[in-house]
Design an enzyme around this catalytic site. Structure first.
Site, mmCIF file in Angstrom:
data_model
loop_
_atom_site.group_PDB
_atom_site.id
_atom_site.type_symbol
_atom_site.label_atom_id
_atom_site.label_comp_id
_atom_site.label_asym_id
_atom_site.label_seq_id
_atom_site.Cartn_x
_atom_site.Cartn_y
_atom_site.Cartn_z
ATOM 1 N N ASP A 155 1.062 -1.259 0.063
ATOM 2 C CA ASP A 155 0.082 0.009 -0.056
ATOM 3 C C ASP A 155 0.835 1.108 0.075
ATOM 4 O OD1 ASP A 155 -1.936 1.705 0.234
ATOM 5 O OD2 ASP A 155 -3.078 0.942 2.121
ATOM 6 N N ASP A 156 0.741 2.013 -0.958
ATOM 7 C CA ASP A 156 1.225 3.192 -1.228
ATOM 8 C C ASP A 156 2.929 3.113 -1.384
ATOM 9 O OD1 ASP A 156 -1.163 4.328 -0.719
ATOM 10 O OD2 ASP A 156 -0.612 5.565 1.104
ATOM 11 N N CYS B 258 -6.528 4.007 -2.987
ATOM 12 C CA CYS B 258 -6.583 2.534 -2.564
ATOM 13 C C CYS B 258 -7.972 1.868 -3.169
ATOM 14 C CB CYS B 258 -6.661 2.396 -1.093
ATOM 15 S SG CYS B 258 -5.178 2.824 -0.274
ATOM 16 N N ARG C 246 -7.976 -1.145 -6.037
ATOM 17 C CA ARG C 246 -8.186 -2.604 -5.445
ATOM 18 C C ARG C 246 -9.175 -3.279 -6.373
ATOM 19 N NH1 ARG C 246 -5.147 -3.008 -0.832
ATOM 20 N NH2 ARG C 246 -3.932 -1.111 -0.615
ATOM 21 N N LYS D 250 -5.555 -6.046 3.858
ATOM 22 C CA LYS D 250 -6.216 -5.035 3.555
ATOM 23 C C LYS D 250 -7.071 -5.484 2.557
ATOM 24 C CE LYS D 250 -6.129 -0.110 2.073
ATOM 25 N NZ LYS D 250 -5.338 1.315 2.207
ATOM 26 N N HIS E 28 -10.586 -3.100 1.777
ATOM 27 C CA HIS E 28 -11.001 -1.773 1.334
ATOM 28 C C HIS E 28 -12.117 -1.797 0.253
ATOM 29 C CE1 HIS E 28 -9.594 2.724 1.628
ATOM 30 N NE2 HIS E 28 -10.573 2.525 2.167
ATOM 31 N N SER F 22 -8.294 1.078 5.747
ATOM 32 C CA SER F 22 -6.717 1.566 5.713
ATOM 33 C C SER F 22 -6.409 1.726 7.219
ATOM 34 C CB SER F 22 -6.607 3.223 5.165
ATOM 35 O OG SER F 22 -6.894 2.947 3.791
ATOM 36 N N HIS G 297 1.454 2.163 4.107
ATOM 37 C CA HIS G 297 0.484 3.123 4.243
ATOM 38 C C HIS G 297 0.767 3.832 5.584
ATOM 39 C CE1 HIS G 297 -3.332 5.172 4.587
ATOM 40 N NE2 HIS G 297 -3.541 5.095 3.516
ATOM 41 N N ASP H 224 -0.420 -0.747 -4.856
ATOM 42 C CA ASP H 224 -1.601 -0.317 -5.328
ATOM 43 C C ASP H 224 -1.749 1.263 -5.797
ATOM 44 O OD1 ASP H 224 -1.316 1.263 -2.772
ATOM 45 O OD2 ASP H 224 -3.463 1.185 -2.292
ATOM 46 N N ASN H 225 -0.802 1.994 -5.593
ATOM 47 C CA ASN H 225 -0.452 3.407 -5.941
ATOM 48 C C ASN H 225 0.748 4.033 -5.705
ATOM 49 O OD1 ASN H 225 -2.922 3.834 -3.661
ATOM 50 N ND2 ASN H 225 -1.202 4.779 -3.286
ATOM 51 N N LYS I 116 0.929 9.629 -5.000
ATOM 52 C CA LYS I 116 -0.185 9.214 -4.856
ATOM 53 C C LYS I 116 -1.448 10.290 -5.034
ATOM 54 C CE LYS I 116 -3.087 7.297 -0.952
ATOM 55 N NZ LYS I 116 -3.110 6.837 0.340
#
Ligand code: MG
Length: 460
Positions: free
Chosen positions: A36-37, A76, A80, A133, A135, A158, A233, A285-286, A306
């Site tokens: 994540d991130d 996010c 996803r 996660k 989400h 998150s 994240h 994810d980003n 992001k």
């Protein structure tokens, strides 16, 4: 049937299987490790100078490193939704310009009308699990068990949600008043909350342990495990074993712990001798959440991060490993959208023919290093098309910084991403003829676009 015909039939079957790299098994296992991130520049093999990632580096040398791989969104929830459906998130209603992601007070989630990768793999009796996660909706009807997964263990959204106060993260961190209880996030198993607030300092290693257990439980079947780390994240937490180790500080500690987990998982697959029938993909994810100073990752040479449709927001470090994947570096374009289509193709499962699927089949690139079929990519910010890429050219109609008011560009900005990956030099004026082709593509895309009803709505 004559003997000659029988030989021809067997030979063609053998060829069909070997196209996909599986001589004896057309039900490979899949593991998606989604972080994540994490930015494009946060892994050693993608150029980070001070974060030590020997396991991801080795994974890249043994597998395929993709240098132009895109997430389908820069935040996010939509990212996803795209990963699990192979569809641009505007099609499922999982992208909104008002609410960028789902929150604990969100009412909805991924609609039942979508067919997730897990749900599709169930058509051939795969065992399916998600660790980490989700989400895509925390209410019961939207949870993983209602979207094709047999088992769920993780934080449903998150790790910075359910904060117990409204204080600024960075100033709290500097005052050393942040701890694992600062966020009242739940840890769930299937439909039950089993820990709240979850101890986030151990969450990364617990996710890895759980994944290894599941691999052992499922090893005699075909399986799909989606390991979706909540970190890096913010808020950042590393376990005692990794705290203070990295030259890059806490952010580096977190990445190094994730890297260690990747090593354990790949080692287990080798020990169990199922690495040749398992495909593992590692991606993010980003891009990095740049507003958090040293607690954010780095997009390396890419612009911004992001929440934006600049390359730093959407291009993610990606490695495919296992099975008979041909090792190497792939400079072609790929997307998280394509994971869906590729895996279903390898498992010989048909796509829904009544739905528009945006993913493409990358298997010939993975197994034979043929050119990637992906030549274009549409970049949405929320539910609005901001930019489009066709081969080496990217045209921006609108741009933004992290949730700043977007700026429209008329004429649009044009960059040659092969020569200028940092999107520094606008070449619109000298390439007006090429723009026409891109605009035609956009017109066709818009004409065919069927938008899903917006699901990202909150309780007032
Ligand atoms: Mg993210």
């Amino acid at each position: 049937m004559t003997f000659k015909n029988l030989i021809i039939l067997l030979f063609s079957l053998f060829n069909l299987c070997s196209i996909f790299g599986f001589q004896n098994n057309i039900k490979p296992n899949y593991i998606i490790i989604f972080v994540d991130d994490m930015g494009y520049g946060d892994i050693g093999v993608f150029g980070n100078p001070t974060i030590s990632t020997p396991n991801l580096d080795k994974m890249a040398y043994e597998g395929q490193k993709w240098t132009q791989f895109y997430s389908a969104a820069s935040v996010c929830t939509p990212s996803r939704a795209a990963l699990l459906t192979g569809r641009l998130p505007v099609r499922s209603g999982m992208a909104s310009s008002k609410n960028p992601v789902l929150f604990p007070n969100s009412l909805n989630g991924l609609p039942q009308s979508e067919f997730t990768l897990a749900e599709k793999l169930k058509e051939r009796d795969y065992k399916t699990a998600i660790v980490g996660k989700w989400h895509l909706g925390h209410k019961k009807k939207y949870l993983p068990l209602n979207h094709g997964f047999d088992y769920y263990y993780g934080i449903p959204y998150s790790n910075d949600m359910d904060k117990i106060n409204k204080n600024n993260y960075w100033s709290e961190y500097e005052r050393k008043t942040l701890n694992s209880n600062s966020y009242n996030v739940p840890l769930m198993e299937n439909y039950e909350i089993i820990e709240r607030p979850v101890d986030q300092t151990t969450i990364t290693s617990r996710y890895v342990d759980k994944t290894i257990k599941l691999i052992n439980n499922y090893k005699d079947d075909s399986f799909f495990i989606y390991l979706s780390h909540n970190l890096p994240h913010i808020p950042l937490y590393a376990s005692k074993e990794f705290s203070g180790n990295s030259k890059r500080g806490l952010y580096g500690d977190v990445i190094e712990e994730i890297d260690h987990g990747v090593g354990l998982i790949l080692k287990e697959l080798k020990n169990l001798k199922i690495d040749k029938k398992t495909i593992v993909v590692f991606t993010s994810d980003n891009g990095p959440w740049l507003v958090y100073k040293s607690h954010s990752g780095s997009a390396g040479l890419l612009r911004n991060g992001k929440g934006t449709t600049w390359e730093g927001g959407v291009r993610v470090p990606t490695i495919f490993w296992g099975s008979n994947i041909k090792p190497g570096v792939i400079n072609d374009i790929g997307s998280t959208l394509d994971i869906y289509t590729t895996f279903l193709s390898l498992s010989n499962i048909k796509l829904q023919n009544d739905m528009i699927i945006d993913g493409l089949d990358l298997s010939k690139t993975l197994f034979h290093k043929k050119k990637s079929p992906r030549e274009q990519m549409f970049f949405y910010k929320g539910d609005e098309l901001f930019a489009v890429r066709l081969n080496n050219l990217k045209l921006h109609f609108r741009t933004t910084d992290w949730f700043k008011k977007p700026v429209s560009h008329n004429p649009p900005l044009l960059f040659d991403l092969d020569k200028d990956p940092s999107e520094k030099y606008d070449i619109y004026q000298k390439n007006k003829d090429k723009i026409k082709e891109i605009l035609k593509l956009v017109e066709k895309h818009n004409k065919k676009m069927i938008r899903g009803e917006n699901q990202l709505i909150n309780r007032l």
